[in-house]
Motif scaffolding. Structure first.
Motif, PDB file in Angstrom:
ATOM      1  N   VAL A   1       0.847  -1.206   0.000  1.00  0.00           N
ATOM      2  CA  VAL A   1       0.000   0.000   0.000  1.00  0.00           C
ATOM      3  C   VAL A   1       0.879   1.253   0.000  1.00  0.00           C
ATOM      4  O   VAL A   1       0.588   2.227  -0.702  1.00  0.00           O
ATOM      5  CB  VAL A   1      -0.981  -0.010   1.191  1.00  0.00           C
TER       6      VAL A   1
ATOM      7  N   ASP B   1       0.930   4.093  -2.839  1.00  0.00           N
ATOM      8  CA  ASP B   1       0.763   5.498  -2.478  1.00  0.00           C
ATOM      9  C   ASP B   1       1.913   6.341  -3.037  1.00  0.00           C
ATOM     10  O   ASP B   1       1.696   7.428  -3.567  1.00  0.00           O
ATOM     11  CB  ASP B   1       0.680   5.624  -0.962  1.00  0.00           C
TER      12      ASP B   1
ATOM     13  N   TRP C   1      -1.017   6.264  -6.502  1.00  0.00           N
ATOM     14  CA  TRP C   1      -2.309   5.579  -6.585  1.00  0.00           C
ATOM     15  C   TRP C   1      -3.249   6.124  -5.520  1.00  0.00           C
ATOM     16  O   TRP C   1      -2.844   6.449  -4.416  1.00  0.00           O
ATOM     17  CB  TRP C   1      -2.131   4.091  -6.349  1.00  0.00           C
ATOM     18  N   ASP C   2      -4.530   6.181  -5.846  1.00  0.00           N
ATOM     19  CA  ASP C   2      -5.521   6.553  -4.839  1.00  0.00           C
ATOM     20  C   ASP C   2      -6.244   5.296  -4.365  1.00  0.00           C
ATOM     21  O   ASP C   2      -5.979   4.188  -4.852  1.00  0.00           O
ATOM     22  CB  ASP C   2      -6.504   7.603  -5.377  1.00  0.00           C
ATOM     23  N   GLY C   3      -7.123   5.442  -3.412  1.00  0.00           N
ATOM     24  CA  GLY C   3      -7.829   4.301  -2.841  1.00  0.00           C
ATOM     25  C   GLY C   3      -8.633   3.516  -3.860  1.00  0.00           C
ATOM     26  O   GLY C   3      -8.710   2.285  -3.807  1.00  0.00           O
ATOM     27  N   PHE C   4      -9.223   4.216  -4.815  1.00  0.00           N
ATOM     28  CA  PHE C   4     -10.030   3.540  -5.831  1.00  0.00           C
ATOM     29  C   PHE C   4      -9.162   2.652  -6.716  1.00  0.00           C
ATOM     30  O   PHE C   4      -9.552   1.538  -7.069  1.00  0.00           O
ATOM     31  CB  PHE C   4     -10.797   4.572  -6.672  1.00  0.00           C
ATOM     32  N   GLN C   5      -7.971   3.131  -7.081  1.00  0.00           N
ATOM     33  CA  GLN C   5      -7.074   2.331  -7.910  1.00  0.00           C
ATOM     34  C   GLN C   5      -6.606   1.079  -7.158  1.00  0.00           C
ATOM     35  O   GLN C   5      -6.499   0.005  -7.743  1.00  0.00           O
ATOM     36  CB  GLN C   5      -5.870   3.163  -8.356  1.00  0.00           C
ATOM     37  N   ILE C   6      -6.326   1.221  -5.874  1.00  0.00           N
ATOM     38  CA  ILE C   6      -5.935   0.064  -5.063  1.00  0.00           C
ATOM     39  C   ILE C   6      -7.100  -0.917  -4.988  1.00  0.00           C
ATOM     40  O   ILE C   6      -6.927  -2.130  -5.131  1.00  0.00           O
ATOM     41  CB  ILE C   6      -5.475   0.502  -3.655  1.00  0.00           C
ATOM     42  N   GLN C   7      -8.292  -0.397  -4.807  1.00  0.00           N
ATOM     43  CA  GLN C   7      -9.485  -1.239  -4.732  1.00  0.00           C
ATOM     44  C   GLN C   7      -9.675  -2.020  -6.036  1.00  0.00           C
ATOM     45  O   GLN C   7      -9.982  -3.215  -6.011  1.00  0.00           O
ATOM     46  CB  GLN C   7     -10.697  -0.351  -4.454  1.00  0.00           C
TER      47      GLN C   7
ATOM     48  N   HIS D   1      -6.152  -2.005   9.565  1.00  0.00           N
ATOM     49  CA  HIS D   1      -6.279  -0.540   9.491  1.00  0.00           C
ATOM     50  C   HIS D   1      -7.134   0.090  10.581  1.00  0.00           C
ATOM     51  O   HIS D   1      -7.090   1.298  10.766  1.00  0.00           O
ATOM     52  CB  HIS D   1      -6.822  -0.134   8.121  1.00  0.00           C
TER      53      HIS D   1
END
Length: 145
Positions: A26, A30, A34-40, A62
């Motif tokens: 992660v 970052d 990358w943002d959270g949506f891309q990681i998702q 988390h």
């Protein structure tokens, strides 16, 4: 590092449920912007294979395990309210802090002895500990606060 490597690291770390590898992956994502949506999107395949297990893993990784808050009476509180030991706003604030750290993934058996439990201690200036509650666990479906 090419995005394909970041994607592979995210997927492998999540599939193996290795906390250190997951946090490293992660952090690399970052760093790559990358943002959270891309990681998702990158881990969607792994999540689809084991949605409850991955959700529990990510929440345990988390979610904070402790909370602390300062709870005060409103400025408009009447004089008698300051003399009440367990004022309703104190209880609401304490329980809100407790449930904010409680795992959100429903348990298979909410009455089992091994479900996560939350403890709370309320400390007042000059009085010390005035309230302690141990082992609280919801017995139904979680409801938003």
């Amino acid at each position: 590092m090419p995005p394909a490597n970041v994607t592979a690291e995210l997927k492998n770390a999540l599939a193996s449920k290795d906390t250190e590898r997951w946090l490293d992956a992660v952090a690399k994502a970052d760093k790559e912007g990358w943002d959270g949506f891309q990681i998702q999107q990158a881990v969607a395949e792994v999540v689809a294979d084991d949605p409850v297990g991955t959700a529990r893993f990510m929440e345990n990784t988390h979610r904070p395990t402790q909370a602390m808050g300062v709870i005060q009476l409103d400025d408009e509180a009447q004089e008698w309210e300051h003399a009440v030991t367990y004022h309703d706003s104190l209880l609401k604030g304490a329980f809100k802090a407790m449930w904010s750290i409680y795992p959100r993934i429903p348990q298979e058996d909410p009455w089992a002895d091994n479900v996560p439990k939350v403890d709370c201690e309320v400390v007042c200036p000059g009085s010390g500990v005035v309230m302690t509650s141990n082992g609280l666990a919801p017995r139904g479906e979680p409801v938003g606060l």
